[in-house]
Design an enzyme around this catalytic site. Structure first.
Site, PDB file in Angstrom:
ATOM      1  NE  ARG A  91     -36.612  44.714 -10.731  1.00 10.00           N
ATOM      2  CZ  ARG A  91     -35.512  44.108 -10.299  1.00 10.00           C
ATOM      3  NH1 ARG A  91     -35.393  42.797 -10.394  1.00 10.00           N
ATOM      4  NH2 ARG A  91     -34.516  44.816  -9.774  1.00 10.00           N
TER       5      ARG A  91
ATOM      6  CG  ASP B  58     -38.885  41.362 -13.863  1.00 12.17           C
ATOM      7  OD1 ASP B  58     -37.982  41.855 -14.563  1.00 12.17           O
ATOM      8  OD2 ASP B  58     -38.720  40.346 -13.156  1.00 12.17           O
TER       9      ASP B  58
ATOM     10  CE1 TYR C 298     -24.656  47.805 -18.003  1.00 11.54           C
ATOM     11  CE2 TYR C 298     -22.682  48.867 -18.850  1.00 11.54           C
ATOM     12  CZ  TYR C 298     -23.943  48.950 -18.306  1.00 11.54           C
ATOM     13  OH  TYR C 298     -24.511  50.180 -18.071  1.00 11.54           O
TER      14      TYR C 298
ATOM     15  CB  VAL D  85     -24.487  58.287 -13.379  1.00 13.58           C
ATOM     16  CG1 VAL D  85     -25.484  59.301 -12.809  1.00 13.58           C
ATOM     17  CG2 VAL D  85     -24.161  58.623 -14.827  1.00 13.58           C
TER      18      VAL D  85
END
Length: 257
Positions: free
Chosen positions: A33, A59, A148, A181
């Site tokens: 973005r 986006d 998620y 991560v």
């Protein structure tokens, strides 16, 4: 010279893919973005590795953004040989604490964008008889843990199913399932990370090297670390009811603070 398109390219796993692919001599199309960060990254990769680095500000939670990347992937004059669907984010909070708008935005980025961009890329690659797609999921796909985890489970199932359908076409598809991560992911979501054990953290550059090796071997699922492979082996054997309770407690301990 081949070309790779990476979404979510300016930070974390996406940036690590861009660095590695540029170092290996691939031209890159960087999608994110933030146009300013994209241009800075493109200049650095071009100057360091001598590759062409194209930028595309988009986006992927919007129709215009998804459409722009679809069009780039479908352009026969500028073929893309490898697509890395990495763009994604997390929401802080439990189910019903997160607004419906944010939940739907996550599904758009994690599911709709992945579906449409994979389809656009794979169709063009199939016509040429070669190409690859890496869809970045998560080990959260294997445990019952909110929107998620559910969205990443969809990514894994979709990718492996599409890979079977495209077997023999020359197009490889792989779902990449990393653990924790060190990226901007948790900071952007407002999640604390101080309570995450050190052994659970992965290095983004090593993760990418393992993922590309797995893709070259023709694997459709990559869990790129022995520690997480062992952990997911335990998860497969655990009863779903027990797993749901453990996942919920782990989410409170290692998730948003």
């Amino acid at each position: 010279m081949t070309t790779a398109l990476i979404t979510g390219a300016t930070a974390g796993i996406g940036a690590a893919f861009a660095r590695r692919l540029a170092a290996d001599g691939h031209d890159v199309v960087l999608v994110a973005r933030d146009l300013k960060r994209l241009r800075e990254q493109a200049t650095e990769l071009h100057d360091r590795h001598g590759v062409e680095a194209e930028v595309l500000a988009a986006d992927l939670s919007s129709e215009d953004g998804i459409g722009a990347v679809e069009a780039r992937l479908s352009d026969p004059r500028r073929p893309v040989d490898l697509l890395v669907n990495n763009a994604g984010f997390g929401n802080k909070g439990r189910f019903l604490d997160v607004s419906m708008a944010d939940e739907l935005r996550m599904l758009t980025v994690h599911c709709e964008a992945v579906l449409r961009l994979t389809s656009a890329a794979a169709a063009a690659m199939k016509g040429r008889g070669r190409g690859g797609v890496v869809n970045v999921a998560s080990v959260a796909a294997f445990v019952p843990r909110g929107t998620y985890g559910a969205s990443k489970a969809w990514v894994v199932q979709f990718t492996q199913g599409a890979a079977r359908d495209l077997a023999g076409s020359g197009v490889r598809l792989m779902a990449l399932c990393p653990g924790f991560v060190r990226t901007e992911f948790h900071e952007r979501a407002g999640m604390g990370t101080d309570n995450i054990p050190g052994w659970m953290w992965l290095d983004a550059d090593k993760l990418v090297a393992a993922a590309l090796s797995d893709l070259a071997r023709g694997r459709t699922l990559s869990i790129p670390d022995p520690r997480y492979k062992a952990l997911m082996g335990v998860v497969k054997l655990a009863p779903r009811a027990l797993l749901g309770g453990v996942s919920s407690k782990a989410g409170r301990k290692y998730g948003p603070q």
